[in-house]
Design an enzyme around this catalytic site. Structure first.
Site, mmCIF file in Angstrom:
data_model
loop_
_atom_site.group_PDB
_atom_site.id
_atom_site.type_symbol
_atom_site.label_atom_id
_atom_site.label_comp_id
_atom_site.label_asym_id
_atom_site.label_seq_id
_atom_site.Cartn_x
_atom_site.Cartn_y
_atom_site.Cartn_z
ATOM 1 N N GLU A 32 -49.920 8.058 17.631
ATOM 2 C CA GLU A 32 -50.485 8.655 16.407
ATOM 3 C C GLU A 32 -49.723 9.901 15.959
ATOM 4 O OE1 GLU A 32 -53.539 11.494 16.503
ATOM 5 O OE2 GLU A 32 -54.257 10.913 18.492
ATOM 6 N N LYS A 94 -54.906 15.346 7.341
ATOM 7 C CA LYS A 94 -55.378 14.549 8.481
ATOM 8 C C LYS A 94 -56.067 13.298 7.917
ATOM 9 C CE LYS A 94 -58.966 15.036 11.974
ATOM 10 N NZ LYS A 94 -60.093 15.907 12.317
ATOM 11 N N VAL A 114 -56.753 8.730 15.366
ATOM 12 C CA VAL A 114 -56.910 7.502 16.156
ATOM 13 C C VAL A 114 -57.413 6.366 15.263
ATOM 14 C CG1 VAL A 114 -58.251 6.426 18.017
ATOM 15 C CG2 VAL A 114 -57.205 8.675 18.368
ATOM 16 N N ASP A 146 -72.358 14.804 13.167
ATOM 17 C CA ASP A 146 -70.902 14.662 13.248
ATOM 18 C C ASP A 146 -70.505 13.711 14.382
ATOM 19 O OD1 ASP A 146 -68.185 14.917 13.171
ATOM 20 O OD2 ASP A 146 -68.164 17.110 13.125
ATOM 21 N N ALA A 149 -65.036 9.135 13.247
ATOM 22 C CA ALA A 149 -64.784 7.772 12.755
ATOM 23 C C ALA A 149 -64.012 6.947 13.792
ATOM 24 C CB ALA A 149 -64.004 7.840 11.452
ATOM 25 N N LYS A 167 -62.708 15.361 25.119
ATOM 26 C CA LYS A 167 -62.828 16.760 25.525
ATOM 27 C C LYS A 167 -64.276 17.170 25.560
ATOM 28 C CE LYS A 167 -58.632 18.895 24.069
ATOM 29 N NZ LYS A 167 -58.052 18.084 23.024
HETATM 30 N N1 PSU Z 1 -58.980 15.082 20.343
HETATM 31 C C1 PSU Z 1 -57.970 15.624 21.048
HETATM 32 N N2 PSU Z 1 -56.747 15.730 20.456
HETATM 33 C C2 PSU Z 1 -56.526 15.298 19.186
HETATM 34 C C3 PSU Z 1 -57.600 14.696 18.472
HETATM 35 C C4 PSU Z 1 -58.806 14.621 19.087
HETATM 36 O O1 PSU Z 1 -58.157 16.031 22.168
HETATM 37 O O2 PSU Z 1 -55.404 15.421 18.690
HETATM 38 C C5 PSU Z 1 -57.354 14.176 17.096
HETATM 39 C C6 PSU Z 1 -57.097 12.665 17.150
HETATM 40 O O3 PSU Z 1 -56.164 12.319 16.142
HETATM 41 C C7 PSU Z 1 -58.458 12.089 16.806
HETATM 42 C C8 PSU Z 1 -58.964 13.103 15.815
HETATM 43 O O4 PSU Z 1 -58.409 10.791 16.272
HETATM 44 O O5 PSU Z 1 -58.527 14.345 16.295
HETATM 45 C C9 PSU Z 1 -60.457 13.051 15.663
HETATM 46 O O6 PSU Z 1 -60.864 13.879 14.635
HETATM 47 P P1 PSU Z 1 -62.395 13.929 14.212
HETATM 48 O O7 PSU Z 1 -63.120 14.559 15.352
HETATM 49 O O8 PSU Z 1 -62.402 14.782 12.979
HETATM 50 O O9 PSU Z 1 -62.819 12.525 13.951
HETATM 51 MN MN MN Z 2 -66.176 14.674 12.338
#
Ligand code: PSU
Ligand code: MN
Length: 314
Positions: A32, A94, A114, A146, A149, A167
């Site tokens: 990614e 993003k 992802v 929250d 996706a 995490k």
């Molecule tokens: N978690 C990590 N490192 C990252 C991401 C998440 O430890 O780089 C990134 C990935 O690209 C993941 C995105 O798909 O953040 C998720 O964002 P959101 O929580 O806004 O869906």
């Molecule tokens: Mn979110």
């Protein structure tokens, strides 16, 4: 069907060598680009992106870094394109599932998360994808609703994702519950516990454990044969020597979460913000761990991909 296909090919560019490799079932591993633009500072981001691709090659795989370049879904980036993304970092949007058509329409560059990387991998015919951590259910889900996706994508798109878990900025038990509801197999790679990114384990168990790439590849192949829609999540713990002290990381996360609330940050800005704060608070120690775990995930994904290619050949 043909018309639909032509319309799609207008918006996607697959590097021709990569395309050949995909068509002949060679072990292609997707990567990614949000990790490049929003996950790490320059120049560590570009160094890591290059190093991860070379690890895949060294072990007999073919890397395919995915992003949106000038509104084109690109599978396999040139080194210039990687540099542009890495240097522009946070300024690159993003892109998750819902952002894809908008990014294409506005002919912009986009860093794929992802979810978006899974979608584009699937369009290109790539089955295995390596990353660091996936998004999940946020700790304040009761008030914010929250939920990344990424989880919904794992429920519907046929790509296996190798990661180091989620995490603990997130709610790990709720993330696992959500994946269960959505029918996503979660496999611990040589572990019974769900890893928590910087930590090799969390308080949560995984239901399934595999001991080697072959076992994982067989499950992915069977899932395909019986036509079960959706991804597979392979949770590969950070190598012990690179894991971070639990109390150090927990303190950093608590402080980062408080800061987010204080500044009123919400939506898609939350995850990159939290990641940056945690990296700052652990004085870069977390960055090194982050790099090591991604390298290790790329290696395991390559091994799984090689076995999967063998199974496809039969
Ligand atoms: N978690 C990590 N490192 C990252 C991401 C998440 O430890 O780089 C990134 C990935 O690209 C993941 C995105 O798909 O953040 C998720 O964002 P959101 O929580 O806004 O869906
Ligand atoms: Mn979110």
């Amino acid at each position: 069907m043909k018309r639909m296909h032509n319309k799609m090919t207008k918006h996607i560019y697959i590097d021709p060598t990569l395309n050949e490799a995909i068509k002949s079932n060679q072990p292609v591993v997707a990567l990614e680009s949000t990790i490049i633009c929003h996950g790490m500072p320059y120049p560590k981001n570009i160094e890591t992106a290059i190093e991860v691709e070379s690890i895949i090659k060294k072990h007999g795989g073919i890397p395919a870094t995915i992003a949106i370049i000038d509104g084109c879904l690109k599978v396999g980036l040139s080194s210039d394109e990687m540099q542009i993304l890495a240097k522009n970092g946070d300024n690159v949007k993003k892109i998750s599932r819902r952002d894809i058509p908008i990014c294409i329409a506005s002919r912009e560059n986009g860093a794929t998360t992802v979810s978006a990387t899974m979608i584009i991998s699937s369009m290109a015919g790539i089955n295995i994808f390596a990353t660091g951590g996936i998004g999940g259910v946020h700790r304040d889900v009761n008030s914010s609703l929250d939920i990344s996706a990424d989880l919904q994508e794992l429920a519907q798109t046929n790509v296996a994702v190798v990661c180091s878990g989620v995490k603990s900025i997130l709610d790990i038990p709720k993330t696992l519950e959500y994946l269960e509801t959505q029918g996503v197999p979660v496999i611990g790679y040589k572990t019974n516990m769900m890893p928590a990114f910087y930590l090799s384990k969390s308080e949560c168990k995984v239901d399934y454990r595999c001991e080697n790439p072959e076992e994982v590849a067989r499950i992915i192949k069977i899932k395909k044969d019986v036509n079960l829609r959706g991804g597979v999540l392979i949770a590969n713990p950070i190598p012990e020597e690179y894991s971070i002290d639990e109390s150090e990381i927990n303190t950093a996360i608590e402080e980062a979460l408080k800061e987010t609330e204080k500044r009123g940050i919400s939506g898609k800005l939350i995850t990159p913000f939290l990641l940056k704060m945690v990296a700052e608070k652990t004085e870069g120690g977390s960055l090194n761990s982050n790099i090591k775990l991604i390298q290790n995930n790329a290696l395991i994904a390559t091994e799984i991909s090689k076995k999967y290619s063998e199974f496809l050949g039969n």
